[in-house]
Design a protein around this motif. Sequence first.
Motif, PDB file in Angstrom:
ATOM      1  N   SER A 157      57.191  35.281  32.415  1.00  0.00           N
ATOM      2  CA  SER A 157      58.259  34.298  32.576  1.00  0.00           C
ATOM      3  C   SER A 157      57.706  33.044  33.240  1.00  0.00           C
ATOM      4  O   SER A 157      56.624  33.060  33.840  1.00  0.00           O
ATOM      5  N   VAL A 158      58.450  31.964  33.156  1.00  0.00           N
ATOM      6  CA  VAL A 158      58.009  30.695  33.745  1.00  0.00           C
ATOM      7  C   VAL A 158      57.825  30.840  35.251  1.00  0.00           C
ATOM      8  O   VAL A 158      56.876  30.305  35.826  1.00  0.00           O
ATOM      9  N   LEU A 159      58.711  31.590  35.894  1.00  0.00           N
ATOM     10  CA  LEU A 159      58.612  31.771  37.342  1.00  0.00           C
ATOM     11  C   LEU A 159      57.299  32.459  37.720  1.00  0.00           C
ATOM     12  O   LEU A 159      56.607  32.029  38.642  1.00  0.00           O
ATOM     13  N   ARG A 160      56.952  33.522  36.988  1.00  0.00           N
ATOM     14  CA  ARG A 160      55.692  34.214  37.274  1.00  0.00           C
ATOM     15  C   ARG A 160      54.492  33.397  36.834  1.00  0.00           C
ATOM     16  O   ARG A 160      53.434  33.438  37.466  1.00  0.00           O
ATOM     17  N   LYS A 161      54.630  32.636  35.748  1.00  0.00           N
ATOM     18  CA  LYS A 161      53.515  31.835  35.240  1.00  0.00           C
ATOM     19  C   LYS A 161      53.037  30.828  36.279  1.00  0.00           C
ATOM     20  O   LYS A 161      51.848  30.573  36.403  1.00  0.00           O
ATOM     21  N   SER A 172      51.318  41.646  38.738  1.00  0.00           N
ATOM     22  CA  SER A 172      50.621  42.120  37.544  1.00  0.00           C
ATOM     23  C   SER A 172      49.932  43.452  37.795  1.00  0.00           C
ATOM     24  O   SER A 172      49.965  44.348  36.947  1.00  0.00           O
ATOM     25  N   SER A 173      49.318  43.597  38.950  1.00  0.00           N
ATOM     26  CA  SER A 173      48.665  44.868  39.291  1.00  0.00           C
ATOM     27  C   SER A 173      49.680  45.997  39.370  1.00  0.00           C
ATOM     28  O   SER A 173      49.434  47.104  38.882  1.00  0.00           O
ATOM     29  N   TYR A 174      50.818  45.716  39.966  1.00  0.00           N
ATOM     30  CA  TYR A 174      51.869  46.727  40.100  1.00  0.00           C
ATOM     31  C   TYR A 174      52.382  47.157  38.729  1.00  0.00           C
ATOM     32  O   TYR A 174      52.486  48.355  38.446  1.00  0.00           O
ATOM     33  N   PHE A 175      52.689  46.199  37.858  1.00  0.00           N
ATOM     34  CA  PHE A 175      53.211  46.540  36.533  1.00  0.00           C
ATOM     35  C   PHE A 175      52.173  47.256  35.682  1.00  0.00           C
ATOM     36  O   PHE A 175      52.513  48.131  34.889  1.00  0.00           O
ATOM     37  N   ALA A 176      50.900  46.919  35.844  1.00  0.00           N
ATOM     38  CA  ALA A 176      49.846  47.612  35.095  1.00  0.00           C
ATOM     39  C   ALA A 176      49.728  49.061  35.557  1.00  0.00           C
ATOM     40  O   ALA A 176      49.529  49.964  34.742  1.00  0.00           O
ATOM     41  N   ARG A 177      49.875  49.302  36.862  1.00  0.00           N
ATOM     42  CA  ARG A 177      49.803  50.676  37.382  1.00  0.00           C
ATOM     43  C   ARG A 177      51.022  51.491  36.984  1.00  0.00           C
ATOM     44  O   ARG A 177      50.930  52.704  36.819  1.00  0.00           O
ATOM     45  N   CYS A 178      52.171  50.832  36.859  1.00  0.00           N
ATOM     46  CA  CYS A 178      53.407  51.540  36.503  1.00  0.00           C
ATOM     47  C   CYS A 178      53.452  51.923  35.033  1.00  0.00           C
ATOM     48  O   CYS A 178      54.278  52.742  34.644  1.00  0.00           O
ATOM     49  N   ASN A 179      52.580  51.367  34.218  1.00  0.00           N
ATOM     50  CA  ASN A 179      52.559  51.698  32.799  1.00  0.00           C
ATOM     51  C   ASN A 179      52.006  53.104  32.647  1.00  0.00           C
ATOM     52  O   ASN A 179      50.827  53.346  32.894  1.00  0.00           O
ATOM     53  N   SER A 180      52.851  54.028  32.247  1.00  0.00           N
ATOM     54  CA  SER A 180      52.463  55.441  32.200  1.00  0.00           C
ATOM     55  C   SER A 180      51.476  55.754  31.079  1.00  0.00           C
ATOM     56  O   SER A 180      50.718  56.704  31.176  1.00  0.00           O
ATOM     57  N   THR A 233      45.903  24.990  39.684  1.00  0.00           N
ATOM     58  CA  THR A 233      46.176  25.520  41.023  1.00  0.00           C
ATOM     59  C   THR A 233      47.335  26.496  41.017  1.00  0.00           C
ATOM     60  O   THR A 233      47.269  27.561  41.645  1.00  0.00           O
ATOM     61  N   CYS A 234      48.396  26.173  40.302  1.00  0.00           N
ATOM     62  CA  CYS A 234      49.635  26.967  40.362  1.00  0.00           C
ATOM     63  C   CYS A 234      49.747  28.020  39.269  1.00  0.00           C
ATOM     64  O   CYS A 234      50.578  28.915  39.374  1.00  0.00           O
ATOM     65  N   SER A 235      48.962  27.925  38.235  1.00  0.00           N
ATOM     66  CA  SER A 235      49.091  28.856  37.116  1.00  0.00           C
ATOM     67  C   SER A 235      48.542  30.232  37.487  1.00  0.00           C
ATOM     68  O   SER A 235      47.420  30.356  37.987  1.00  0.00           O
TER      69      SER A 235
END
Length: 105
Positions: free
Chosen positions: A32-36, A46-54, A89-91
């Motif tokens: 999403s734009v907010l996370r981008k 991103s690390s959390y969502f990658a670990r949660c992928n079963s 810087t922000c991306s």
Amino acid sequence: MEAENNFNFIISIESSYLIHSRVHLKHGNFTSVLRKYSGPVDIWLSSYFARCNSRGDVLCLINEHPLKSFSAMAQHMSQWVWFRKLFVTCSSYTYVNTLSRIAIN
């Protein structure tokens, strides 16, 4: 590893004893734009969502040298204008990229 962070698509080839090989295609995930534009904060998300992928289909690549991205962009000073400095810087893509496996049938 650093070069992998700069591509949207990565092809990794695994061979075992050159008898057969498996090809794994991965594509860059879009956020999403907010996370981008959350910059280095997105490393944790991103690390959390990658670990949660079963299924283990998500790969999280963290750029260990984000200053190299800045120096690469600064090579062409005519292009290194304020809005590009702000973007780099922000991306979150400067700091972390997530890839998902593409199923090949």
